[in-house]
Motif scaffolding. Structure first.
Motif, PDB file in Angstrom:
ATOM      1  N   GLY A 123      39.575  62.887  -9.199  1.00  0.00           N
ATOM      2  CA  GLY A 123      39.619  62.152  -7.936  1.00  0.00           C
ATOM      3  C   GLY A 123      41.010  62.138  -7.339  1.00  0.00           C
ATOM      4  O   GLY A 123      41.199  62.522  -6.182  1.00  0.00           O
ATOM      5  N   CYS A 124      42.003  61.760  -8.132  1.00  0.00           N
ATOM      6  CA  CYS A 124      43.354  61.582  -7.575  1.00  0.00           C
ATOM      7  C   CYS A 124      44.366  62.564  -8.160  1.00  0.00           C
ATOM      8  O   CYS A 124      45.535  62.529  -7.818  1.00  0.00           O
ATOM      9  N   CYS A 144      40.045  56.360 -15.006  1.00  0.00           N
ATOM     10  CA  CYS A 144      41.215  56.395 -14.133  1.00  0.00           C
ATOM     11  C   CYS A 144      41.419  55.021 -13.499  1.00  0.00           C
ATOM     12  O   CYS A 144      40.455  54.366 -13.105  1.00  0.00           O
ATOM     13  N   ASN A 150      42.656  54.372 -10.666  1.00  0.00           N
ATOM     14  CA  ASN A 150      42.303  54.375  -9.234  1.00  0.00           C
ATOM     15  C   ASN A 150      40.829  54.674  -8.988  1.00  0.00           C
ATOM     16  O   ASN A 150      40.237  54.162  -8.050  1.00  0.00           O
ATOM     17  N   CYS A 151      40.270  55.583  -9.805  1.00  0.00           N
ATOM     18  CA  CYS A 151      38.948  56.133  -9.456  1.00  0.00           C
ATOM     19  C   CYS A 151      37.826  55.675 -10.380  1.00  0.00           C
ATOM     20  O   CYS A 151      36.673  56.003 -10.148  1.00  0.00           O
ATOM     21  N   CYS A 163      42.593  63.374 -13.723  1.00  0.00           N
ATOM     22  CA  CYS A 163      41.473  62.821 -12.964  1.00  0.00           C
ATOM     23  C   CYS A 163      41.139  63.742 -11.787  1.00  0.00           C
ATOM     24  O   CYS A 163      42.024  64.180 -11.066  1.00  0.00           O
TER      25      CYS A 163
HETATM   26 ZN   LIG Z   1      41.856  59.110 -10.267  1.00  0.00          ZN
END
Ligand SMILES: [Zn+2]
Length: 364
Positions: free
Chosen positions: A46-47, A83, A85-86, A44
């Protein structure tokens, strides 16, 4: 030896495989297809954690370092991941990122050359554009600023460059410590906000430790330096002042040359441009001869030239007091010269008297 073998040797990325290489449709480029390795999860963006696949985007090309005159492109279909989280985001790939068309490797390569050649020369040498070189330098410098622990910076210089046929500007900040010169920062435009971005980037603690700042007389820079680096000794850059003076002299010479032609005088000033602009020691013997001849005439160009040459002495002073006296005298003489472009310079120098005298202080 195969191309893929070489690529696997110098530019290998876990989780990805070079599939095959072939010529592009125009035969001027080489296209290398890249695919994810079987079973390797996407990461990912993002994270930076592995995440479950979602779908694919259309194939994209990333430009790699050119080889034997061929442009080289990596072709890859970016995956999107779902994801935890994202949410649904595009994956992260190790050779580049979403914003740049060039691979990291190519940007590093261009940025290295751009330290040795001008940006324009670098672009020409590798058949790319000025914008791409600028983009690469900006990326590498930005990356450096984010990832390296910045040691205290003693001296910085701020400079502007024009591009897009002179319609746009970039602000460049260099570290100019003794024995360590490097580009620290690139900013769009040459505004107060843009230059402030540099100080935001390095943080207040480092900014407070800067001892010397060198700049030209561009007002937004002067404002920001005053505001962010009030403790530092601010020096006006000698080269910028010399350049300004040469520009003024060139304007005087061109105008006078036109006027003389109009009035039907002999073309005395023809082919004298470099005679008056170059430093005396750099003149060819023919130019020296022409200059000596020219100096016999009472022309504005000659008087402007003598003023410019006279000013060289300013840089020799070690004492701010003597330098100040010289500066005042020079400005007084110049204001009486009735040569408008030179008078304009004298007014500017007077307005920045204090900063100019710092120059002599800093060179002790
Ligand atoms: Zn992520």
């Amino acid at each position: 030896m195969e191309l893929l073998t070489i690529l696997n040797h110098c530019h290998r990325h876990r989780g990805f495989v070079y599939q095959h290489a072939r010529f592009g449709p125009d035969k001027n480029s080489i296209e290398v297809h890249v695919r994810p390795r079987e079973g390797a999860a996407a990461v990912c963006s993002g994270c930076h954690q592995p995440a479950a696949g979602y779908d694919h985007l259309p194939e994209r090309c990333f430009e790699f370092i050119p080889l034997w005159g061929f442009l080289v492109f990596l072709l890859y279909r970016m995956r999107r991941v779902d994801c935890r989280n994202c949410g649904v985001v595009v994956e992260e790939v190790p050779w580049g990122d979403g914003k740049h068309q060039l691979t990291r490797a190519y940007m590093l390569f261009l940025a290295r050359w751009a330290r040795k050649l001008s940006w324009k020369e670098t672009a020409e040498a590798f058949h790319t554009s000025w914008d791409q070189v600028c983009d690469a330098v900006e990326y590498v410098v930005g990356w450096g600023l984010e990832h390296r622990k910045l040691e205290p910076i003693r001296a910085i210089g701020v400079d502007e460059i024009q591009y897009a046929k002179g319609h746009k500007y970039l602000t460049l900040v260099y570290q100019i410590d003794q024995g360590l010169t490097r580009l620290l920062w690139v900013g769009k435009e040459r505004t107060i906000e843009s230059f402030q971005g540099f100080f935001t980037g390095i943080g207040e603690q480092l900014a407070a430790q800067i001892e010397f700042v060198c700049s030209d007389m561009w007002q937004p820079y002067l404002d920001v330096i005053h505001q962010k680096c009030s403790q530092a000794l601010h020096i006006l850059d000698r080269f910028h002042i010399v350049a300004k003076m040469n520009q003024a002299l060139d304007d005087v010479r061109a105008a006078e040359s036109r006027q003389m032609a109009q009035d039907g005088y002999q073309p005395l000033l023809k082919k004298t441009r470099w005679c008056v602009l170059k430093r005396k020691e750099n003149l060819t013997s023919q130019q020296k001869f022409r200059l000596r001849d020219l100096l016999r005439y009472n022309l504005q160009t000659v008087r402007a030239y003598l003023l410019k040459e006279d000013f060289q002495q300013f840089w020799e002073y070690n004492s701010p007091t003597w330098a100040g006296m010289f500066l005042d005298f020079w400005c007084q003489q110049t204001m009486r010269s009735r040569i408008a472009p030179m008078k304009k310079i004298a007014r500017t120098l007077r307005a920045h008297r204090e900063l100019l005298l710092n120059y002599t202080d800093a060179h002790k």
